[in-house]
Design an enzyme around this catalytic site. Structure first.
Site, PDB file in Angstrom:
ATOM      1  N   ASN A 241       0.801  -1.242   0.000  1.00 53.16           N
ATOM      2  CA  ASN A 241       0.000   0.000   0.000  1.00 53.16           C
ATOM      3  C   ASN A 241       0.828   1.283   0.000  1.00 53.16           C
ATOM      4  O   ASN A 241       0.404   2.300  -0.539  1.00 53.16           O
ATOM      5  CB  ASN A 241      -1.056  -0.011   1.111  1.00 53.16           C
ATOM      6  CG  ASN A 241      -0.476  -0.157   2.487  1.00 53.16           C
ATOM      7  OD1 ASN A 241       0.701  -0.481   2.660  1.00 53.16           O
ATOM      8  ND2 ASN A 241      -1.298   0.074   3.491  1.00 53.16           N
TER       9      ASN A 241
ATOM     10  N   ARG B 158      11.192   3.374   5.701  1.00 52.39           N
ATOM     11  CA  ARG B 158      10.966   3.438   7.155  1.00 52.39           C
ATOM     12  C   ARG B 158      11.746   2.340   7.874  1.00 52.39           C
ATOM     13  O   ARG B 158      12.020   2.430   9.059  1.00 52.39           O
ATOM     14  CB  ARG B 158       9.455   3.307   7.400  1.00 52.39           C
ATOM     15  CG  ARG B 158       8.992   3.832   8.720  1.00 52.39           C
ATOM     16  CD  ARG B 158       7.510   4.079   8.729  1.00 52.39           C
ATOM     17  NE  ARG B 158       6.748   2.857   8.888  1.00 52.39           N
ATOM     18  CZ  ARG B 158       5.428   2.835   9.117  1.00 52.39           C
ATOM     19  NH1 ARG B 158       4.750   3.961   9.210  1.00 52.39           N
ATOM     20  NH2 ARG B 158       4.792   1.694   9.246  1.00 52.39           N
TER      21      ARG B 158
ATOM     22  N   GLU C 253       4.489  -4.104  12.459  1.00 52.50           N
ATOM     23  CA  GLU C 253       3.523  -3.030  12.166  1.00 52.50           C
ATOM     24  C   GLU C 253       2.347  -3.694  11.466  1.00 52.50           C
ATOM     25  O   GLU C 253       2.437  -4.028  10.281  1.00 52.50           O
ATOM     26  CB  GLU C 253       4.163  -1.975  11.251  1.00 52.50           C
ATOM     27  CG  GLU C 253       5.310  -1.217  11.871  1.00 52.50           C
ATOM     28  CD  GLU C 253       4.876  -0.247  12.976  1.00 52.50           C
ATOM     29  OE1 GLU C 253       3.668   0.019  13.114  1.00 52.50           O
ATOM     30  OE2 GLU C 253       5.755   0.227  13.707  1.00 52.50           O
TER      31      GLU C 253
ATOM     32  N   ARG D  50      -7.005   8.903   2.310  1.00 52.52           N
ATOM     33  CA  ARG D  50      -5.589   8.802   1.965  1.00 52.52           C
ATOM     34  C   ARG D  50      -5.371   7.406   1.383  1.00 52.52           C
ATOM     35  O   ARG D  50      -5.824   6.415   1.974  1.00 52.52           O
ATOM     36  CB  ARG D  50      -4.761   9.000   3.238  1.00 52.52           C
ATOM     37  CG  ARG D  50      -3.283   8.932   3.025  1.00 52.52           C
ATOM     38  CD  ARG D  50      -2.587   9.372   4.303  1.00 52.52           C
ATOM     39  NE  ARG D  50      -1.159   9.261   4.170  1.00 52.52           N
ATOM     40  CZ  ARG D  50      -0.384   8.564   5.001  1.00 52.52           C
ATOM     41  NH1 ARG D  50      -0.917   7.918   6.026  1.00 52.52           N
ATOM     42  NH2 ARG D  50       0.905   8.518   4.812  1.00 52.52           N
TER      43      ARG D  50
ATOM     44  N   CYS E  55      -3.320   1.321   6.834  1.00 54.61           N
ATOM     45  CA  CYS E  55      -3.538   0.735   8.163  1.00 54.61           C
ATOM     46  C   CYS E  55      -4.127   1.776   9.103  1.00 54.61           C
ATOM     47  O   CYS E  55      -4.790   1.451  10.074  1.00 54.61           O
ATOM     48  CB  CYS E  55      -2.226   0.203   8.718  1.00 54.61           C
ATOM     49  SG  CYS E  55      -0.929   1.446   8.694  1.00 54.61           S
TER      50      CYS E  55
ATOM     51  N   GLU F 122       8.208   2.602  14.598  1.00 54.48           N
ATOM     52  CA  GLU F 122       9.057   2.993  13.472  1.00 54.48           C
ATOM     53  C   GLU F 122       9.077   4.512  13.382  1.00 54.48           C
ATOM     54  O   GLU F 122       8.059   5.170  13.616  1.00 54.48           O
ATOM     55  CB  GLU F 122       8.521   2.405  12.165  1.00 54.48           C
ATOM     56  CG  GLU F 122       8.737   0.906  12.099  1.00 54.48           C
ATOM     57  CD  GLU F 122       8.458   0.312  10.719  1.00 54.48           C
ATOM     58  OE1 GLU F 122       7.553   0.788  10.024  1.00 54.48           O
ATOM     59  OE2 GLU F 122       9.168  -0.638  10.348  1.00 54.48           O
TER      60      GLU F 122
HETATM   61  P1  NAP Z   1      -0.070  -9.081   3.977  1.00 49.65           P
HETATM   62  O1  NAP Z   1      -0.908  -9.946   3.157  1.00 49.65           O
HETATM   63  O2  NAP Z   1       0.101  -9.405   5.412  1.00 49.65           O
HETATM   64  O3  NAP Z   1       1.351  -9.012   3.271  1.00 49.65           O
HETATM   65  C1  NAP Z   1       2.392  -8.201   3.735  1.00 49.65           C
HETATM   66  C2  NAP Z   1       3.704  -8.754   3.234  1.00 49.65           C
HETATM   67  O4  NAP Z   1       3.921 -10.013   3.854  1.00 49.65           O
HETATM   68  C3  NAP Z   1       3.747  -8.999   1.729  1.00 49.65           C
HETATM   69  O5  NAP Z   1       5.034  -8.724   1.257  1.00 49.65           O
HETATM   70  C4  NAP Z   1       3.427 -10.483   1.660  1.00 49.65           C
HETATM   71  O6  NAP Z   1       3.846 -11.113   0.478  1.00 49.65           O
HETATM   72  C5  NAP Z   1       4.195 -10.978   2.860  1.00 49.65           C
HETATM   73  N1  NAP Z   1       3.795 -12.306   3.320  1.00 49.65           N
HETATM   74  C6  NAP Z   1       2.583 -12.875   3.313  1.00 49.65           C
HETATM   75  N2  NAP Z   1       2.649 -14.122   3.805  1.00 49.65           N
HETATM   76  C7  NAP Z   1       3.946 -14.348   4.142  1.00 49.65           C
HETATM   77  C8  NAP Z   1       4.650 -15.443   4.695  1.00 49.65           C
HETATM   78  N3  NAP Z   1       4.042 -16.583   5.006  1.00 49.65           N
HETATM   79  N4  NAP Z   1       5.968 -15.323   4.897  1.00 49.65           N
HETATM   80  C9  NAP Z   1       6.607 -14.178   4.584  1.00 49.65           C
HETATM   81  N5  NAP Z   1       5.996 -13.097   4.044  1.00 49.65           N
HETATM   82  C10 NAP Z   1       4.660 -13.184   3.833  1.00 49.65           C
HETATM   83  O7  NAP Z   1      -0.584  -7.564   3.942  1.00 49.65           O
HETATM   84  P2  NAP Z   1      -0.905  -6.698   2.660  1.00 49.65           P
HETATM   85  O8  NAP Z   1      -2.241  -7.105   2.139  1.00 49.65           O
HETATM   86  O9  NAP Z   1       0.231  -6.647   1.703  1.00 49.65           O
HETATM   87  O10 NAP Z   1      -0.981  -5.243   3.318  1.00 49.65           O
HETATM   88  C11 NAP Z   1      -2.089  -4.803   3.972  1.00 49.65           C
HETATM   89  C12 NAP Z   1      -1.956  -5.005   5.474  1.00 49.65           C
HETATM   90  O11 NAP Z   1      -0.806  -4.307   5.945  1.00 49.65           O
HETATM   91  C13 NAP Z   1      -3.120  -4.388   6.220  1.00 49.65           C
HETATM   92  O12 NAP Z   1      -3.507  -5.242   7.269  1.00 49.65           O
HETATM   93  C14 NAP Z   1      -2.537  -3.097   6.777  1.00 49.65           C
HETATM   94  O13 NAP Z   1      -3.205  -2.619   7.908  1.00 49.65           O
HETATM   95  C15 NAP Z   1      -1.137  -3.504   7.065  1.00 49.65           C
HETATM   96  N6  NAP Z   1      -0.252  -2.316   7.132  1.00 49.65           N
HETATM   97  C16 NAP Z   1       0.192  -1.930   8.361  1.00 49.65           C
HETATM   98  C17 NAP Z   1       0.987  -0.804   8.475  1.00 49.65           C
HETATM   99  C18 NAP Z   1       1.495  -0.368   9.806  1.00 49.65           C
HETATM  100  O14 NAP Z   1       2.432   0.404   9.830  1.00 49.65           O
HETATM  101  N7  NAP Z   1       0.927  -0.809  10.918  1.00 49.65           N
HETATM  102  C19 NAP Z   1       1.341  -0.079   7.330  1.00 49.65           C
HETATM  103  C20 NAP Z   1       0.866  -0.494   6.097  1.00 49.65           C
HETATM  104  C21 NAP Z   1       0.058  -1.636   6.018  1.00 49.65           C
HETATM  105  P3  NAP Z   1       2.719 -11.940  -0.402  1.00 49.65           P
HETATM  106  O15 NAP Z   1       1.723 -10.938  -0.789  1.00 49.65           O
HETATM  107  O16 NAP Z   1       3.485 -12.540  -1.504  1.00 49.65           O
HETATM  108  O17 NAP Z   1       2.124 -12.980   0.472  1.00 49.65           O
END
Ligand code: NAP
Length: 479
Positions: free
Chosen positions: A152, A160, A251, A279, A285, A459
């Site tokens: 995202n 970061r 995070e 945004r 998140c 972070e």
């Molecule tokens: P996600 O599905 O959890 O994926 C995040 C990252 O983890 C991707 O690079 C993904 O690659 C990888 N990943 C998934 N399964 C994995 C595994 N088994 N081993 C190692 N890596 C793995 O999240 P997303 O859909 O990309 O992002 C949205 C989420 O991020 C939301 O929940 C949002 O709230 C959160 N977020 C949090 C923050 C914060 O600072 N708190 C900031 C931004 C976003 P693959 O897609 O290839 O699985």
């Protein structure tokens, strides 16, 4: 696109995946393939790990000023290339160009901030209570790190983590999300140009995240995981880190409450709602997920918000005048549509939007729902789309209880003109960050992070570098 690297970045060299595999990167505005990038497997991950481990000792000994200057140079290069990086980001992720430019500036700022922190790593010392022994405290890099980022904020979620890791003297492997690898590869090229030694940063793009990351986390050579992504994946990775006792920063997801009291300035509250909700098209998140509005102002707030949301222009992020780009992919859009459908079935009123459009691209219109039933699925699911769900409340105790009634605790937003109430409610919210009469909290100089199942660690800010440092205590008896 022609100059953008599409190979893996290992040991300072651009290389193909060992088995020659590639994966496509798609434009969410058209569904068309933009290009193909290397699709790493476990063998490539091991090579990246070898490179990071080999570079660690020399990198840890590098003068802090030298590390600082590399970050400073990279900060300048990013800013010089704002337009190029913003176009790349918009094409792989969809956000409008103006927002992409904003993210480039935000991402660069982490490098400037941590270039300043690199030369301020403190230690300490003193006389122990017995008066005879002395202690010397030094701070050392934690060691080779694995950094995993979501799609995202393709550039800022990388800087970061990379910024403080470089400042602290850690080497690293970055695994970006498969939807948005190009921004990370462009960033690696910039860091190389800025003088980062070979092996300090390695970038492994892959569609096989589990196969690539699990051996790294269980193998004992990676000493730190910094992860940004969903709570479910974070939980899985924490379990994998337990085996080799790998240090973690997490995070994770959010479910932000946005509270509007009866004494709020409604102009300020609606401006804040637009920021907190829209945004990144709601794919953040920090996105306001649950709007709790006092019953005495709910009609007026809903009307004004619907008017503002309905006036936004939806379209491809590269087109002039567009405010809202496509969502990341078809699955992301289908989830948003399902959540809206569920809320409507349970009696929500659609004030604006709410219909999935025809045609190519993953677009979804800005949507405002009022009279949302508290049992609706979007109350305990991150919507991750441009949908504002409004509920009403009657008093302060009730709204604090409902706002805290979630496993997440990343951020909350509070709108009131009363200072007492502002402080009282902010302190009672179980969140890591509060936006008080504002819809934006992210700032490289502030500690970003959540409590409960929204994460571990912070972070940015003064404490961001601590996540990448260990203390070493030296006992010195004086005879
Ligand atoms: P996600 O599905 O959890 O994926 C995040 C990252 O983890 C991707 O690079 C993904 O690659 C990888 N990943 C998934 N399964 C994995 C595994 N088994 N081993 C190692 N890596 C793995 O999240 P997303 O859909 O990309 O992002 C949205 C989420 O991020 C939301 O929940 C949002 O709230 C959160 N977020 C949090 C923050 C914060 O600072 N708190 C900031 C931004 C976003 P693959 O897609 O290839 O699985």
């Amino acid at each position: 696109m022609t100059d953008t690297p599409t190979q893996l970045f290992i040991g300072g060299a651009w290389v193909d995946a060992a088995d020659g595999a590639t994966m496509s990167v798609d434009d969410p505005a058209t569904g068309e393939i933009l290009c193909h990038v290397a699709d790493a497997g476990p063998k490539d991950a091991r090579l990246a790990e070898d490179a990071a481990v080999a570079a660690q000792e020399a990198w840890a000994r590098t003068a802090p000023r030298a590390r600082s200057e590399i970050l400073r140079r990279a900060y300048e290069l990013i800013l010089e290339r704002t337009d190029e990086l913003a176009h790349l980001m918009t094409s792989e992720m969809g956000k409008p160009l103006a927002e992409a430019r904003g993210e480039v500036a935000y991402a660069a700022e982490f490098f400037r901030w941590f270039s300043e922190e690199a030369v301020r790593i403190d230690g300490g010392g003193g006389v122990l209570p017995d008066g005879r022994n002395r202690m010397l405290l030094s701070r050392r890099p934690v060691g080779p790190c694995l950094l995993i980022t979501p799609w995202n904020f393709p550039l800022a979620m990388g800087t970061r983590k990379i910024g403080p890791a470089i400042a602290a003297g850690c080497t690293m492997i970055l695994k970006p999300a498969p939807q948005t690898p190009l921004s990370s590869l462009a960033l690696a090229a910039i860091l190389k140009e800025a003088g980062l030694p070979d092996g300090v940063l390695n970038v492994v793009t892959t569609s096989r995240a589990g196969e690539v990351c699990e051996p790294l986390l269980r193998g004992g050579r990676i000493r730190k995981l910094s992860f940004t992504g969903s709570t479910n994946v974070g939980r899985l990775l924490l379990a994998q880190c337990a085996e080799a006792v790998v240090r973690t920063s997490m995070e994770l997801g959010g479910n932000a409450p946005f509270i509007v009291f009866e004494d709020a300035d409604l102009d300020v509250a609606v401006d804040g709602a637009m920021l907190a909700k829209m945004r990144n098209m709601g794919e953040a998140c920090t996105a306001a997920n649950r709007f709790f509005v006092h019953h005495s102002v709910v009609e007026e707030f809903g009307r004004r918000l619907a008017e503002r949301m309905g006036a936004l222009v939806v379209g491809p992020g590269t087109r002039d005048g567009v405010d809202v780009g496509p969502l990341i992919d078809a699955a992301g859009r289908a989830k948003v549509a399902e959540l809206v459908g569920d809320a409507v079935e349970r009696g929500a009123r659609v004030l604006v939007g709410g219909r999935t459009p025809e045609g190519p691209g993953c677009f979804y219109p800005p949507t405002v729902l009022s009279d949302v039933d508290p049992g609706s699925r979007l109350m305990d699911t991150e919507i991750f789309g441009p949908v504002a769900a409004i509920l009403t409340f009657d008093d302060e105790d009730e709204v604090v209880r409902r706002a805290n009634d979630t496993p997440w605790g990343l951020v909350g937003y509070v709108f009131t003109e009363g200072l007492d109430r502002a402080l009282r409610v902010s302190e009672r919210l179980e969140v890591g960050m509060v936006g008080l009469n504002t819809g934006l909290v992210s700032n490289p100089a502030a500690p970003f992070g959540g409590v409960k199942q929204s994460g571990l660690g912070r972070e940015g800010g003064r404490v961001g570098i601590d996540e990448f440092l260990e203390y070493q205590y030296l006992a010195v008896p004086v005879r």
